[in-house]
Design an enzyme around this catalytic site. Sequence first.
Site, PDB file in Angstrom:
ATOM      1  N   ALA A  27       0.831  -1.208   0.000  1.00  0.00           N
ATOM      2  CA  ALA A  27       0.000   0.000   0.000  1.00  0.00           C
ATOM      3  C   ALA A  27       0.868   1.261   0.000  1.00  0.00           C
ATOM      4  O   ALA A  27       0.522   2.252  -0.649  1.00  0.00           O
ATOM      5  CB  ALA A  27      -0.938  -0.011   1.200  1.00  0.00           C
ATOM      6  N   GLY A  30       1.951   1.573  -3.491  1.00  0.00           N
ATOM      7  CA  GLY A  30       0.760   1.860  -4.297  1.00  0.00           C
ATOM      8  C   GLY A  30       0.263   3.282  -4.132  1.00  0.00           C
ATOM      9  O   GLY A  30      -0.214   3.898  -5.085  1.00  0.00           O
ATOM     10  N   ASP A  31       0.368   3.814  -2.932  1.00  0.00           N
ATOM     11  CA  ASP A  31      -0.045   5.197  -2.684  1.00  0.00           C
ATOM     12  C   ASP A  31       0.771   6.150  -3.554  1.00  0.00           C
ATOM     13  O   ASP A  31       0.224   7.050  -4.197  1.00  0.00           O
ATOM     14  CB  ASP A  31       0.123   5.533  -1.205  1.00  0.00           C
ATOM     15  N   GLY A  32       2.077   5.928  -3.598  1.00  0.00           N
ATOM     16  CA  GLY A  32       2.942   6.777  -4.421  1.00  0.00           C
ATOM     17  C   GLY A  32       2.653   6.634  -5.908  1.00  0.00           C
ATOM     18  O   GLY A  32       2.602   7.623  -6.637  1.00  0.00           O
ATOM     19  N   THR A  35      -0.773   8.296  -6.656  1.00  0.00           N
ATOM     20  CA  THR A  35      -0.654   9.751  -6.588  1.00  0.00           C
ATOM     21  C   THR A  35       0.052  10.297  -7.829  1.00  0.00           C
ATOM     22  O   THR A  35      -0.398  11.291  -8.419  1.00  0.00           O
ATOM     23  CB  THR A  35       0.093  10.176  -5.311  1.00  0.00           C
TER      24      THR A  35
END
Length: 133
Positions: A27, A30-32, A35
Amino acid sequence: MSQNLQDLFMPSLSLAEIKELNPIVLAFIGDGVHTLFVRDKVVKNCNMLVGSCHGHSAKECNAKSQAIKLQQILPMLNEDEQNIVRRARNAKTNNIAKNSDLETYKKATSFEALVGYLYLKGDFNRLEEILKK
């Protein structure tokens, strides 16, 4: 030792290593990735001031939006992807995003973990399909 930019962004873990990663780590990656995908889309579609770019990006890069995206893509996930989502949903965490409840946060984390998994796996066609849905 010099490294070209493409090599820097190409995943270097084996599939077995990726599947063994803590889903919260997936995660995090994945967040990076999500974004960057959203910011790239915003910048390409509009020529605006940074504050406006951030505002448009923030509408998609938050727990509520990511939880909704997860619900939209669930029917199209294969067994491996469903397992990543399930592991992330069940992962123990001490954090909850501001302006979010636990259920929404866990769904958002699951979405981010799936994005991180696909990125690290190098499955960019599938990643694009998921992110554009």
